[in-house]
Design an enzyme around this catalytic site. Structure first.
Site, short mmCIF file in Angstrom:
data_model
loop_
_atom_site.label_atom_id
_atom_site.label_comp_id
_atom_site.label_asym_id
_atom_site.label_seq_id
_atom_site.Cartn_x
_atom_site.Cartn_y
_atom_site.Cartn_z
N VAL A 87 0.84 -1.20 0.00
CA VAL A 87 0.00 0.00 0.00
C VAL A 87 0.87 1.25 0.00
CG1 VAL A 87 -1.70 1.33 1.30
CG2 VAL A 87 -1.93 -1.15 1.13
N GLU B 247 11.09 -2.64 7.90
CA GLU B 247 11.63 -3.35 6.74
C GLU B 247 10.87 -2.90 5.49
OE1 GLU B 247 9.39 -7.58 6.94
OE2 GLU B 247 11.01 -7.28 8.39
N PRO C 124 -38.38 23.14 -17.31
CA PRO C 124 -39.33 23.45 -16.25
C PRO C 124 -38.81 23.41 -14.82
CG PRO C 124 -39.67 21.22 -17.05
CD PRO C 124 -38.60 21.81 -17.91
N ASP D 131 -34.33 34.37 -14.90
CA ASP D 131 -35.62 34.59 -14.25
C ASP D 131 -35.64 33.99 -12.85
OD1 ASP D 131 -36.59 35.82 -16.51
OD2 ASP D 131 -37.50 34.00 -17.33
N LYS E 137 -39.61 38.36 -12.73
CA LYS E 137 -40.77 39.12 -12.30
C LYS E 137 -41.57 38.30 -11.30
CE LYS E 137 -41.13 41.35 -16.84
NZ LYS E 137 -40.00 40.64 -17.44
N GLY F 91 -37.12 30.23 -18.06
CA GLY F 91 -37.76 28.97 -17.69
C GLY F 91 -38.52 28.39 -18.86
N GLY F 92 -38.56 27.05 -18.95
CA GLY F 92 -39.27 26.40 -20.04
C GLY F 92 -38.61 26.66 -21.37
N MET G 108 -49.09 29.78 -15.81
CA MET G 108 -49.29 30.90 -14.87
C MET G 108 -50.77 31.09 -14.57
SD MET G 108 -46.52 33.39 -16.78
CE MET G 108 -47.09 32.87 -18.41
N GLY H 47 -43.38 21.90 -10.52
CA GLY H 47 -43.24 20.67 -11.29
C GLY H 47 -41.82 20.31 -11.67
#
Length: 456
Positions: A23, A44, A224, A247, A269, A300-301, A382, A411
């Site tokens: 190791v 060793e 979304p 947004d 907004k 968005g979207g 909306m 969603g």
């Protein structure tokens, strides 16, 4: 983030390794690749470590550990089977504020070794913080398979020319644009195919390219909510942006995909609050682009589905600013899919109509007789604020009071909430949904309970 990834310059640094088994040999080999000075303490040596000693690549300084050996030591690795000794070394190193790694004992590590993909000078380090080593191995295999072996040569040549490019392009933004164009060009292909001379000749010609600071506006649909629904092209653009106007509805997961040093400006907004106007957004987009910046308008979207994208590119066109549009998965399609509602199932719906719950500023009036056709699914963006009025109009013009409806809040996110009811119950159930919300009206809503798959 449990660990902060760092790249350490270990060249000629004194590193202490306690233990000299298999190791320890693996760790020593890695350290030697970074040109560290490795001192070994062990009773060793295994044959592999002894070979390194014979080749004078390491120093064997003692059989027993003593804290005096920590003097001028940069970091320590303990690879022994003696738990008491490992604990002692860990405690002493912490007292001395020296990084220490007790192999295979994460609780006694102030640093850990990542999984490394080496395309020197390009180095990619991966870590799961010790939680999922098998997953990490699979990720490394995938990344290894897509990174060309000669990728490091691309970086080496770029490094040799970096000073000259800096002298030629004094403006930082010009320099960055130059490198972005170069790395997307045939320059890289020349190097990957072993044609370094051709690559350098192409680089020299590229230095004299003009219009490096020609600004651009790119509309990007973020989908979304779920960042996994962002398109590949959308992700590429976010990584190239100088500034991003976004947004309120953009999820934090999507915002985290923006290039780290890009400027971010929220222009969203919200109802009931003082908001930036669309005219002001257009002016800001054009102003930034005229400064030579690559401006991303993250929406968005999809930008062209109730996103006012048309107004923004019209402003860019009038200002003679170059523009692109990267489509996104519109909310109706994405959220309906995550809710298990097939919008155009042929047993229940001949088609689908998208409308917005916001009143039009141009005096358009909904054709309620068409919207009330029960053979069409109606999706209202909306729609929560106007849901009561919409419901009354639909019933007034012929939609049955018992028409199934679904109201989906937030969603495609982990906070998604779906409420199923009847058209005449809308006033009651909208109070149970947190905006943003989508309203679906039609018989296809009845399939939700059968097809729902996205559990939160």
């Amino acid at each position: 983030m449990n660990y902060l990834p760092l790249f350490l310059d270990l060249k000629n640094k004194k590193i202490l390794v306690i233990g000299a088994g298999e190791v320890a040999f693996n760790k020593i080999t890695l350290l030697l690749r970074s040109e560290a000075k490795v001192n070994v303490i062990a009773k060793e040596l295994c044959s592999e470590v002894k070979t390194l000693l014979d080749e004078k690549k390491i120093d064997w300084i003692s059989e027993e550990f003593h804290k005096s050996f920590l003097n001028k030591t940069f970091l320590v690795i303990s690879a022994t089977n003696d738990s008491k000794l490992n604990q002692y070394i860990f405690n002493v190193c912490n007292d001395y504020c020296i990084f220490v790694n007790v192999v295979d004992n994460q609780s006694k590590c102030s640093f850990i070794f990542p999984s490394i993909i080496d395309r020197s000078p390009i180095i990619i380090a991966l870590s799961s913080g010790g939680t999922a080593p098998v997953l990490l191995r699979l990720l490394r295999e995938k990344i290894e398979s897509i990174l060309p072996i000669r990728l490091g040569d691309v970086a080496k040549i770029a490094g040799k020319w970096r000073k000259k490019i800096k002298q030629h392009f004094i403006n930082f933004l010009e320099r960055r644009r130059f490198w972005e164009r170069l790395f997307k060009s045939i320059f890289v292909e020349y190097i990957l195919k072993g044609n370094k001379d051709q690559a350098v000749n192409f680089l020299k010609k590229s230095i004299h390219d003009i219009n490096l600071l020609k600004g651009e506006i790119i509309l990007v649909g973020a989908g979304p909510g779920d960042s996994g629904l962002l398109t590949l092209r959308g992700l590429q653009v976010l990584q190239e942006a100088d500034v991003v106007l976004y947004d309120y509805l953009i999820s934090q997961d999507v915002l985290d995909l923006i290039r780290r040093d890009a400027k971010r400006i929220c222009v969203g907004k919200r109802a009931g609050l003082k908001n930036i106007t669309q005219k002001e957004i257009n002016i800001l987009l054009i102003s930034l682009a005229k400064k030579g910046q690559k401006v991303v308008r993250l929406k968005g979207g999809d930008p062209f589905i109730f996103g006012r994208g048309g107004e923004e590119i019209e402003a860019a066109k009038k200002a003679e600013i170059d523009f692109q549009v990267v489509p996104g998965i519109t909310s109706a399609i994405g959220i309906a899919a995550y809710s298990g509602i097939p919008l155009t199932d042929r047993r229940y719906s001949h088609g689908v109509i998208f409308i917005t719950g916001h009143k039009s500023t141009n005096g358009f009036i909904n054709n309620w007789s068409i919207l009330c056709d029960a053979s069409y699914t109606l999706v209202i963006y909306m729609g929560i604020l106007q849901a009561k009025e919409i419901s009354k109009k639909l019933i007034e013009f012929g939609r049955s009071k018992s028409t199934p409806i679904a109201i989906i809040g937030q969603g495609t996110t982990i906070n998604q909430k779906v409420i199923i009811g009847r058209l005449d119950e809308i006033e009651k159930i909208i109070k149970l949904i947190i905006a943003p919300g989508l309203l679906i009206v039609g018989e296809v809503v009845l399939l939700h309970n059968k097809f729902k798959w996205f559990q939160t």
